[in-house]
Design an enzyme around this catalytic site. Structure first.
Site, PDB file in Angstrom:
ATOM      1  N   ASP A 118       0.867  -1.167   0.000  1.00  0.00           N
ATOM      2  CA  ASP A 118       0.000   0.000   0.000  1.00  0.00           C
ATOM      3  C   ASP A 118       0.912   1.227   0.000  1.00  0.00           C
ATOM      4  O   ASP A 118       2.091   1.142   0.364  1.00  0.00           O
ATOM      5  CB  ASP A 118      -0.905  -0.020   1.234  1.00  0.00           C
ATOM      6  N   ASP A 150      -0.251   5.050   0.737  1.00  0.00           N
ATOM      7  CA  ASP A 150      -0.537   6.130   1.681  1.00  0.00           C
ATOM      8  C   ASP A 150      -0.535   5.652   3.121  1.00  0.00           C
ATOM      9  O   ASP A 150      -1.197   4.662   3.459  1.00  0.00           O
ATOM     10  CB  ASP A 150      -1.885   6.768   1.338  1.00  0.00           C
ATOM     11  N   ASP A 201      -1.451  -0.147   6.116  1.00  0.00           N
ATOM     12  CA  ASP A 201      -1.761   0.516   7.390  1.00  0.00           C
ATOM     13  C   ASP A 201      -3.240   0.513   7.712  1.00  0.00           C
ATOM     14  O   ASP A 201      -3.625   0.876   8.827  1.00  0.00           O
ATOM     15  CB  ASP A 201      -1.336   1.990   7.316  1.00  0.00           C
TER      16      ASP A 201
END
Length: 221
Positions: free
Chosen positions: A7, A9, A182
């Site tokens: 991922d 961001d 996250d």
């Protein structure tokens, strides 16, 4: 074989490229501060809470691409990279990417953020494969609409399978599949791979990772 997915961001980046792109355009006077700043913050909070309507958000986020020439967009993006992105590319994230590029058979960034914003960021990390939400292009001009399935939540799984198929592969071809993320929004894909890793996770993902005995790490250094 080993597949590694990142991922972007708040995982590889110590911040959110989508949010920062809108903030950059506001600071440049391209977008009206009073109108757009509140909406940008509201969408970001919805994303973190897992309540984001991706199509409503993409209508907000992609419309500015349709209002300006590509040369101007590219010039803004170059300044955005310097001002907003390079400062949030941590040394720990760069080191992790370097290790995985050396060890894995295939490495990609998979992100909900659109490819106009994220393709230069992927290149800055040295990652050649990017699965991102695709802004629609007609005759080389952005329309402000999305093309295909947004790379968000379950859509990341759809887009992953499509990308692997374009390479003549399937997820089953890889004995190991790793995904670093996250966000609670990435639980569908985290639950699919053989090696899910929570990176600086939000509270929901952290609790889930602890219950499942998933690795939890931080790249904020």
């Amino acid at each position: 074989m080993k597949l590694v997915l990142f991922d972007l961001d708040n995982t590889l980046l110590a911040g959110d490229s989508d949010f920062e792109w809108a903030q950059f355009l506001i600071e440049q006077g391209v977008l009206d501060s009073e109108l757009y700043a509140a909406r940008n913050h509201a969408f970001y909070e919805q994303y973190k809470a897992g309540t984001l309507d991706i199509h409503e958000f993409l209508d907000f986020q992609l419309k500015p691409l349709s209002r300006h020439a590509r040369a101007q967009l590219d010039a803004w993006h170059a300044d955005y990279m310097l001002q907003k992105i390079l400062p949030i590319m941590t040394s720990a994230a760069k080191a992790l990417v370097e290790r995985e590029l050396a060890d894995a058979d295939l490495v990609a960034i998979i992100t909900a953020t659109n490819s106009f914003v994220t393709a230069p960021i992927a290149r800055a990390f040295g990652i050649s494969h990017l699965i991102a939400t695709e802004p629609e292009l007609v005759n080389g001009v952005y329309t402000g609409r999305v093309a295909g399935t947004p790379s968000f939540r379950e859509g990341k799984i759809v887009r992953l399978h499509e990308w692997l198929a374009s390479l003549g592969k399937t997820l089953g071809d890889f004995e190991q599949s790793w995904f670093y993320s996250d966000s609670l929004n990435d639980l569908p894909l985290l639950n699919l791979v053989t090696h899910p890793v929570a990176v600086d996770p939000d509270d929901t993902l952290r609790a889930h990772a602890i219950r499942q005995a998933w690795p939890v790490l931080s790249l904020r250094s």
